[in-house]
Design a protein around this motif. Structure first.
Motif, PDB file in Angstrom:
ATOM      1  N   SER A 184       4.216   1.060  -2.784  1.00 37.94           N
ATOM      2  CA  SER A 184       3.401   2.268  -2.808  1.00 37.94           C
ATOM      3  C   SER A 184       2.088   2.009  -3.543  1.00 37.94           C
ATOM      4  O   SER A 184       2.059   1.357  -4.594  1.00 37.94           O
ATOM      5  CB  SER A 184       4.168   3.391  -3.509  1.00 37.94           C
ATOM      6  OG  SER A 184       3.300   4.425  -3.912  1.00 37.94           O
ATOM      7  N   PHE A 185       0.998   2.529  -3.008  1.00 36.03           N
ATOM      8  CA  PHE A 185      -0.303   2.341  -3.655  1.00 36.03           C
ATOM      9  C   PHE A 185      -0.348   3.010  -5.026  1.00 36.03           C
ATOM     10  O   PHE A 185      -1.002   2.525  -5.937  1.00 36.03           O
ATOM     11  CB  PHE A 185      -1.415   2.919  -2.766  1.00 36.03           C
ATOM     12  CG  PHE A 185      -1.767   2.036  -1.596  1.00 36.03           C
ATOM     13  CD1 PHE A 185      -0.911   1.033  -1.140  1.00 36.03           C
ATOM     14  CD2 PHE A 185      -2.978   2.202  -0.940  1.00 36.03           C
ATOM     15  CE1 PHE A 185      -1.239   0.229  -0.063  1.00 36.03           C
ATOM     16  CE2 PHE A 185      -3.330   1.396   0.140  1.00 36.03           C
ATOM     17  CZ  PHE A 185      -2.455   0.413   0.583  1.00 36.03           C
ATOM     18  N   GLN A 216      -3.893   4.473   1.894  1.00 36.12           N
ATOM     19  CA  GLN A 216      -2.575   3.920   2.173  1.00 36.12           C
ATOM     20  C   GLN A 216      -2.179   4.137   3.630  1.00 36.12           C
ATOM     21  O   GLN A 216      -1.668   3.214   4.296  1.00 36.12           O
ATOM     22  CB  GLN A 216      -1.542   4.560   1.244  1.00 36.12           C
ATOM     23  CG  GLN A 216      -0.119   4.062   1.463  1.00 36.12           C
ATOM     24  CD  GLN A 216       0.824   4.532   0.373  1.00 36.12           C
ATOM     25  OE1 GLN A 216       1.323   3.752  -0.426  1.00 36.12           O
ATOM     26  NE2 GLN A 216       1.058   5.835   0.341  1.00 36.12           N
TER      27      GLN A 216
END
Length: 451
Positions: A284-285, A351
């Motif tokens: 996850s960013f 993302q």
């Protein structure tokens, strides 16, 4: 009338002569700093004709990027009398140390019994050991410091630093606003001996606020040293471009640019990243905006994925937008606002676009949030402090400054009482002289009236 004026001038001179004697300025006989690298630095001051000095203070600090003027203050013990000697030790073991190559400044203040302050000239000293015979090679914005007795070793590493700087300028448009000092130790152990409280596996440290980086490079490990130089130089430049008192740079951006600066991910890192893309196990960013995990596999993925995130932005949108992103972070924008300004999307939008580029489905935060909990790791911010960033010494496998104390704007009430008690005789004499002067004036006036 002439007689009256002469008497008046005489008594005024006689009266204030006492004050003039008492408030005469002290003279500086000696003002030095002695290094005991890396443990401490001892500041010393000798004053002559100092009978009237009541207090001595030491102002000191380092030359670095900071939010306003940062000055620490010490109240050293000192001897009293006609000669004063003041000593104060800056214990680096307690404060955490300063980067090798730091310029330390200091200035003494001494205050007389009337509350008047005088300052010595501000002086500077270079915080560096005298064990090694340091040499210097300069090339443009690179100042390369080394002591290894091998000019080919030094030239190879200096040229690699210059090339890395040129690469960053051409590809991203970044250049430092002042020369960068590289202090290259001939071994990891030599470097570790010069700093405190960093992990034993540390191979290099970048101090963006000081424009300094230090690396331990064994002569037999030049290839790793060249890559590490580029990595740490990028940290210095990114730190310079994004320095702000209002926010911070997300880890994926800082580390992604650093990997980009050293030439990109290695073949092993690229292959490992592609494996995670195929398995849809990229991170996850939002997780990568914080600290990287201590788990080696997750840490490896964090670094490689960060590079491919940064590389996508540069290859897709160009270096001008990357510079715009960095400038907005420097202005204090959070990463969502900075991305929105530079690219037109926030972190979640980035993302989504990035995952689509790799043919990955939209991110499901709910199903993944328990799999990727960020854990702070010393590869990003070691114990030495937030001013340095570190890379591991294994190629396979960041002045602090003492807190400034509030200054005193005037002599305290206790100080005034103490001064009155020490100068009681002087005060009585001045009062007596002025009373005598008043009587003489009254007699002269009466005599003139009688005439």
């Amino acid at each position: 009338m002439k007689k009256f004026s002469a008497i008046l001038v005489f008594f005024l001179m006689f009266s204030y002569a006492f004050v003039g004697i008492q408030s005469s300025s002290a003279s500086v006989a000696q003002n030095d700093a002695e290094l005991n690298f890396p443990e401490n630095i001892v500041f010393s001051l000798d004053l002559k004709s100092a009978d009237n000095v009541a207090q001595v203070k030491l102002h000191y600090g380092t030359i670095r990027d900071a939010c306003g003027t940062v000055s620490a203050l010490a109240y050293p013990e000192f001897t009293t009398g006609s000669s004063i000697n003041a000593l104060w030790e800056w214990n680096m073991l307690q404060s955490g140390g300063e980067p090798p190559g730091t310029t330390i400044w200091w200035q003494w203040e001494y205050i007389d019994q009337q509350g008047k302050s005088e300052f010595t000239d501000k002086k500077e000293i270079l915080w560096l050991d005298d064990i090694h015979d340091w040499k210097l090679l300069e090339d443009g914005l690179i100042r390369f410091h080394y002591y290894e007795n091998d000019i080919e070793y030094a030239t190879t590493l200096k040229d690699a630093a210059v090339e890395a700087l040129n690469h960053l300028h051409e590809d991203i448009g970044m250049l430092p606003d002042q020369p960068v000092d590289l202090y290259i130790y001939s071994s990891t152990q030599d470097m570790l001996d010069a700093v405190f409280y960093v992990p034993g596996w540390t191979g290099g440290l970048a101090y963006p606020d000081y424009n300094i980086l230090i690396i331990g490079i064994d002569p037999d490990n030049l290839e790793w040293g060249q890559n590490t130089e580029a990595h740490e130089l990028t940290h210095v430049l990114v730190g310079d471009y994004t320095f702000s008192c209002l926010g911070s740079t997300p880890t994926w951006l800082s580390e992604g640019l650093a990997v980009y600066g050293e030439g990109g991910a290695s073949s092993f890192e690229a292959a490992f990243f592609q494996q995670n893309v195929k398995a849809d196990t990229v991170m996850s960013f939002s997780v990568l905006s914080g600290g990287f995990s201590e788990d080696p596999d997750i840490a490896d993925l964090s670094y490689s994925q960060s590079f491919f995130m940064v590389d996508y932005l540069i290859q897709t949108y160009g270096k001008e937008k990357m510079l715009s992103l960095l400038q907005r972070i420097k202005a204090g924008d959070a990463i969502d606002e900075a991305l929105q300004y530079a690219y037109g999307f926030d972190l979640a939008g980035f993302q989504t676009e990035w995952r689509s580029y790799y043919d990955l489905p939209a991110w499901d935060e709910v199903s993944q949030q328990n799999l990727q909990n960020p854990t702070p790791v010393p590869t990003i911010i070691p114990i030495q402090g937030i001013d340095s960033q570190v890379v591991p010494s294994d190629p396979v496998a960041l002045q602090s400054t003492p807190v400034a104390q509030p200054t005193q704007s005037s002599v305290s009430a206790n100080g005034i009482v103490d001064w009155l008690s020490r100068n009681l005789i002087l005060i009585l004499v001045i009062i007596g002289v002025n009373c005598l002067l008043l009587i003489v004036i009254m007699l002269l006036v009466r005599q003139k009236g009688a005439k």
